[in-house]
Design an enzyme around this catalytic site. Structure first.
Site, PDB file in Angstrom:
ATOM      1  N   GLU A  26       0.922  -1.332  -0.086  1.00 20.23           N
ATOM      2  CA  GLU A  26      -0.011  -0.200  -0.007  1.00 20.23           C
ATOM      3  C   GLU A  26       0.834   1.359   0.189  1.00 20.23           C
ATOM      4  O   GLU A  26       0.512   2.117   0.626  1.00 20.23           O
ATOM      5  CB  GLU A  26      -0.893   0.203   1.066  1.00 20.23           C
ATOM      6  CG  GLU A  26      -1.604  -1.231   1.478  1.00 20.23           C
ATOM      7  CD  GLU A  26      -2.800  -1.195   0.491  1.00 20.23           C
ATOM      8  OE1 GLU A  26      -3.484  -0.126  -0.122  1.00 20.23           O
ATOM      9  OE2 GLU A  26      -3.770  -2.260   0.612  1.00 20.23           O
TER      10      GLU A  26
HETATM   11  C1  LIG Z   1       3.171  -9.704  -0.117  1.00 19.74           C
HETATM   12  C2  LIG Z   1       3.058  -8.890  -1.050  1.00 19.74           C
HETATM   13  C3  LIG Z   1       1.912  -8.427  -1.426  1.00 19.74           C
HETATM   14  C4  LIG Z   1       1.423  -7.580  -2.316  1.00 19.74           C
HETATM   15  N1  LIG Z   1       0.360  -7.471  -3.103  1.00 19.74           N
HETATM   16  C5  LIG Z   1       0.207  -6.571  -4.021  1.00 19.74           C
HETATM   17  C6  LIG Z   1      -0.889  -6.631  -4.964  1.00 19.74           C
HETATM   18  O1  LIG Z   1      -1.889  -7.175  -4.766  1.00 19.74           O
HETATM   19  N2  LIG Z   1      -1.073  -5.721  -5.845  1.00 19.74           N
HETATM   20  C7  LIG Z   1      -0.047  -4.822  -6.477  1.00 19.74           C
HETATM   21  O2  LIG Z   1      -0.110  -4.268  -7.281  1.00 19.74           O
HETATM   22  N3  LIG Z   1       1.249  -4.984  -5.657  1.00 19.74           N
HETATM   23  C8  LIG Z   1       1.070  -5.775  -4.586  1.00 19.74           C
HETATM   24  N4  LIG Z   1       2.522  -5.709  -3.837  1.00 19.74           N
HETATM   25  C9  LIG Z   1       3.613  -4.887  -4.132  1.00 19.74           C
HETATM   26  C10 LIG Z   1       4.040  -3.834  -3.370  1.00 19.74           C
HETATM   27  O3  LIG Z   1       2.942  -2.759  -3.414  1.00 19.74           O
HETATM   28  C11 LIG Z   1       5.342  -3.120  -3.635  1.00 19.74           C
HETATM   29  O4  LIG Z   1       6.073  -4.192  -3.244  1.00 19.74           O
HETATM   30  C12 LIG Z   1       5.470  -1.800  -3.016  1.00 19.74           C
HETATM   31  O5  LIG Z   1       4.749  -0.804  -3.546  1.00 19.74           O
HETATM   32  C13 LIG Z   1       6.968  -1.546  -3.126  1.00 19.74           C
HETATM   33  O6  LIG Z   1       7.613  -1.569  -4.437  1.00 19.74           O
HETATM   34  P1  LIG Z   1       8.912  -2.454  -4.777  1.00 19.74           P
HETATM   35  O7  LIG Z   1       8.679  -3.803  -4.054  1.00 19.74           O
HETATM   36  O8  LIG Z   1       9.230  -2.514  -6.222  1.00 19.74           O
HETATM   37  O9  LIG Z   1       9.913  -1.732  -4.113  1.00 19.74           O
HETATM   38  P2  LIG Z   1      10.733  -0.433  -4.585  1.00 19.74           P
HETATM   39  O10 LIG Z   1       9.897   0.631  -5.241  1.00 19.74           O
HETATM   40  O11 LIG Z   1      11.906  -0.958  -5.611  1.00 19.74           O
HETATM   41  O12 LIG Z   1      11.318   0.096  -3.185  1.00 19.74           O
HETATM   42  C14 LIG Z   1      12.604  -0.513  -2.744  1.00 19.74           C
HETATM   43  C15 LIG Z   1      12.897   0.586  -1.577  1.00 19.74           C
HETATM   44  O13 LIG Z   1      13.414   1.743  -2.202  1.00 19.74           O
HETATM   45  C16 LIG Z   1      12.324   2.934  -1.536  1.00 19.74           C
HETATM   46  N5  LIG Z   1      12.003   3.878  -2.413  1.00 19.74           N
HETATM   47  C17 LIG Z   1      11.552   3.721  -3.836  1.00 19.74           C
HETATM   48  N6  LIG Z   1      11.231   4.607  -4.338  1.00 19.74           N
HETATM   49  C18 LIG Z   1      11.613   5.643  -3.577  1.00 19.74           C
HETATM   50  C19 LIG Z   1      11.836   7.238  -3.891  1.00 19.74           C
HETATM   51  N7  LIG Z   1      11.291   7.967  -4.691  1.00 19.74           N
HETATM   52  N8  LIG Z   1      12.199   7.699  -2.671  1.00 19.74           N
HETATM   53  C20 LIG Z   1      12.772   7.201  -1.571  1.00 19.74           C
HETATM   54  N9  LIG Z   1      12.746   5.814  -1.502  1.00 19.74           N
HETATM   55  C21 LIG Z   1      12.071   5.002  -2.650  1.00 19.74           C
HETATM   56  C22 LIG Z   1      11.260   2.079  -0.860  1.00 19.74           C
HETATM   57  O14 LIG Z   1      10.645   2.634  -0.032  1.00 19.74           O
HETATM   58  C23 LIG Z   1      11.966   0.708  -0.593  1.00 19.74           C
HETATM   59  O15 LIG Z   1      12.385   0.940   0.881  1.00 19.74           O
HETATM   60  C24 LIG Z   1       2.479  -6.544  -2.836  1.00 19.74           C
HETATM   61  C25 LIG Z   1       3.726  -6.845  -2.356  1.00 19.74           C
HETATM   62  C26 LIG Z   1       3.924  -7.818  -1.128  1.00 19.74           C
HETATM   63  C27 LIG Z   1       5.649  -8.098  -0.688  1.00 19.74           C
END
Ligand SMILES: Cc1cc2nc3c(=O)[nH]c(=O)nc-3n(C[C@H](O)[C@H](O)[C@H](O)COP(=O)(O)OP(=O)(O)OC[C@H]3O[C@@H](n4cnc5c(N)ncnc54)[C@H](O)[C@@H]3O)c2cc1C
Length: 602
Positions: free
Chosen positions: A409
């Site tokens: 979220e």
């Molecule tokens: C168990 C699980 C269930 C999920 N369910 C869903 C679902 O039903 N539908 C769906 O669409 N998604 C889902 N997700 C995805 C989830 O919303 C994303 O994992 C989340 O938004 C983070 O994206 P990412 O994993 O690509 O991390 P990244 O975006 O790669 O982030 C990695 C790190 O970098 C930081 N970061 C990224 N951008 C910035 C910035 N601009 N400034 C500062 N810091 C930054 C983040 O805070 C984090 O600490 C799920 C994830 C999990 C693990």
């Protein structure tokens, strides 16, 4: 809706610059009979179907999660937020929050499945769907005949959600879109009947939302279940779309509106996720207290040790504060929706705008409550000692399950930045007057401080004065930062993080004080003695955090006289006249929780 009501409901973010009367905040003690019944039936469902079978969830029994979702549907728990016209109960936002809250206690696997279905899986249709789309899909989703999932994230598009590569290509006869792409981390993917999918049409700047039925013969395949740290029975899989045909009438809202839909769905998702971290905290406090009352070391129950009491006191306090803030915001949203409906908006439009209005509070709550549940589960393990590390006790799984709430979220980093960023935007649009109060704080800093001895004899007089001063700290730090960096402020993330922490602490601490003040007025101070102690303890901790974060900001961007003046202001704004005795407060709180053998404040 009367003018008075319009006047009484603060706009989103206005809590920072306007005083709130305790009578104007909604508290858990204000639930009506129908809501109390809803809470009881949710608790019964959790005890019977979820808590009693937590081992099945830990053994990755995905089929059992699905079975429980069906049972929740039969009981009407999936349809609380769905309007009656589409087979739902059409209950208000507070009731929706109540179910999200009390259904979350037993296992993160179920609350994730529940949240993904009722929130991001269903809400985009109820909020943005056409009448035909709503009639076709929502009644099935409301009863649990169908389950929904939400496909936004991709391998290369997580926090940067609008950068997805999934494509939607219009057919030559303009009858359908052909969707091709890879979605990742999709909750409920293993058993859902329908996906909300975001894809890009041509080279559009923004993505577009679609309703896609889950039909494997239509180019849809799933990856294996992800091997996860926690929420073991929540189905999380990749979803691959290979020229999946979607009728044009299944586009959600308009072309290019997908990012907006995604963000608004997440706003609602965020406050509901905060609610979904409440009952988990209460149950951990209950289990930890029971254990500490029974576990004997050095010939005494470990609850008698100050080191354990401090933990129990902080855990109970966090749960109490989080409840206070979540239900305060939930009722603001409910009232804003009612107000908009009364002034002619459709329910759909009213709900959308109502939640959007409080997007700042939704982000604040998501961050604060997800971090509290993490801390509480961690301390729960510590109270259980070696047994806390054992998979045979509820602490170990609760700790692992809690971890995800800081990631999905919108990560807590993204939500921290959003909370401040949205506030600054609101100020620029003239929706929240930050400039006036920030200028006044600037003038106050230049002026001579008052040496009068204030009368702090009334309940919370000093605490409320402190809250007003903590708001000035935010205005001082954030106001100067905005002046200094202008639109480049968003590049200064460490500063934004610090400012956000101040904002979060102010909202949380104020919410607890207002709830307790309201209850002390109607139930008496004696009856609220522990709640008064919890509100004071939280504020004390909030002041500490704010001092540290504000100092971090001030020394990073101000120098010389300006820095000295702001540091003096910080000292003045965070000064207690009567320092609370935190050891006595923690002891008082822990003794009450120990005597009740658990959390009894909801
Ligand atoms: C168990 C699980 C269930 C999920 N369910 C869903 C679902 O039903 N539908 C769906 O669409 N998604 C889902 N997700 C995805 C989830 O919303 C994303 O994992 C989340 O938004 C983070 O994206 P990412 O994993 O690509 O991390 P990244 O975006 O790669 O982030 C990695 C790190 O970098 C930081 N970061 C990224 N951008 C910035 C910035 N601009 N400034 C500062 N810091 C930054 C983040 O805070 C984090 O600490 C799920 C994830 C999990 C693990």
């Amino acid at each position: 809706m009367s003018d008075t009501m319009e006047k009484d409901i603060l706009r989103g973010g206005q809590f920072l610059v306007k005083e709130t009367n305790c009578e104007d905040v909604f508290t858990l003690e204000d639930l009506n009979e129908e809501q109390k019944m809803m809470r009881e039936s949710t608790k019964e469902f959790v005890d019977r179907e979820l808590w009693a079978h937590w081992e099945r969830f830990e053994k990755k029994d995905y089929a059992y999660t699905e079975e429980c979702m069906k049972k929740a549907g039969e009981l009407g728990l999936l349809s609380v937020a769905v309007p009656e016209a589409y087979g739902g109960m059409g209950m208000g936002f507070v009731s929706t929050m109540l179910v999200c809250d009390y259904i979350s206690g037993a296992t993160g696997s179920f609350s994730t499945a529940f949240g993904a279905h009722t929130g991001i899986g269903t809400m985009p249709i109820t909020l943005y769907g056409t009448e035909e789309q709503k009639q076709k899909y929502v009644p099935r989703l409301a009863t649990g005949e169908w389950f929904g999932a939400y496909c936004l994230t991709e391998p290369g598009a997580g926090s940067d959600a609008n950068s997805g590569k999934t494509k939607a290509v219009l057919s030559a006869d303009s009858k359908f879109y052909s969707i091709t792409g890879q979605k990742m981390w999709i909750s409920n993917a293993g058993f859902c009947n329908m996906f909300i999918v975001f894809a890009r049409i041509e080279d559009d700047k923004n993505i577009t939302g679609f309703i896609v039925e889950n039909d494997p013969s239509n180019g849809i395949t799933l990856g294996d279940e992800e091997k996860k740290l926690g929420i073991h029975s929540s189905s999380t899989r990749q979803v691959f779309f290979n020229e999946t045909k979607v009728p044009v009438e299944n586009m959600l809202s308009e072309r290019g509106n997908g990012f907006k839909i995604a963000m608004n769905a997440l706003n609602i998702g965020r406050i509901k996720l905060a609610a979904a971290c409440l009952e988990a905290q209460r149950r951990i406090v209950n289990e930890a207290t029971k254990y500490a009352n029974e576990r004997i070391q050095f010939k005494t129950p470990i609850i008698n040790f100050g080191a354990i009491k401090a933990k129990i006191a902080d855990m109970a306090t966090n749960a109490y504060v989080d409840e206070s803030a979540c239900y305060r915001a939930a009722k603001n949203i409910e009232d804003r929706i009612a107000l908009r409906e009364a002034s002619g908006n459709s329910h759909q439009e009213a709900e959308l705008k109502g939640v959007e209005e409080y997007a700042i509070e939704c982000s604040i709550l998501k961050v604060a409550v997800s971090e509290h549940v993490q801390h509480t589960t961690d301390e729960g393990i510590q109270i259980f000692g070696g047994m806390g590390f054992s998979a045979d006790t509820p602490m170990e799984k609760a700790w692992r399950d809690a971890r995800i709430s800081r990631i999905y979220e919108g990560t807590n980093e993204i939500n921290r930045m959003l909370s401040v960023g949205m506030l600054v935007k609101k100020a620029m649009k003239g929706h929240v007057d930050l400039l006036g109060p920030a200028t006044a704080v600037g003038e106050e800093l230049m002026g001579i401080p008052s040496f009068d001895t204030p009368d702090f004899s009334a309940l919370f007089a000093e605490e409320k004065d402190m809250i007003a001063r903590l708001k000035k700290v935010f205005l001082m730090v954030a106001g100067s930062a905005v002046q200094k960096f202008g639109p480049d402020l968003e590049e200064h993330q460490m500063l934004l993080m610090a400012a956000s922490d101040i904002l979060i602490q102010v909202y949380m601490a104020e919410s607890a004080i207002l709830r307790t003040e309201k209850n002390a007025k109607r139930f008496g101070e004696e009856a609220q003695a522990t709640q008064i102690a919890m509100s004071k303890l939280y504020l004390y901790r909030a002041v500490d955090i704010i001092q540290q974060k504000a100092k971090e900001g001030i020394v990073s961007f101000a120098e010389g006289d300006e820095q000295r003046m702001m540091l003096m202001g910080l000292k003045r704004f965070t000064k207690y006249t009567n320092q609370p005795n935190v050891v006595a407060l923690r002891t008082q709180i822990a003794d009450k929780v120990a005597a009740d053998n658990g959390y009894t404040f909801d």
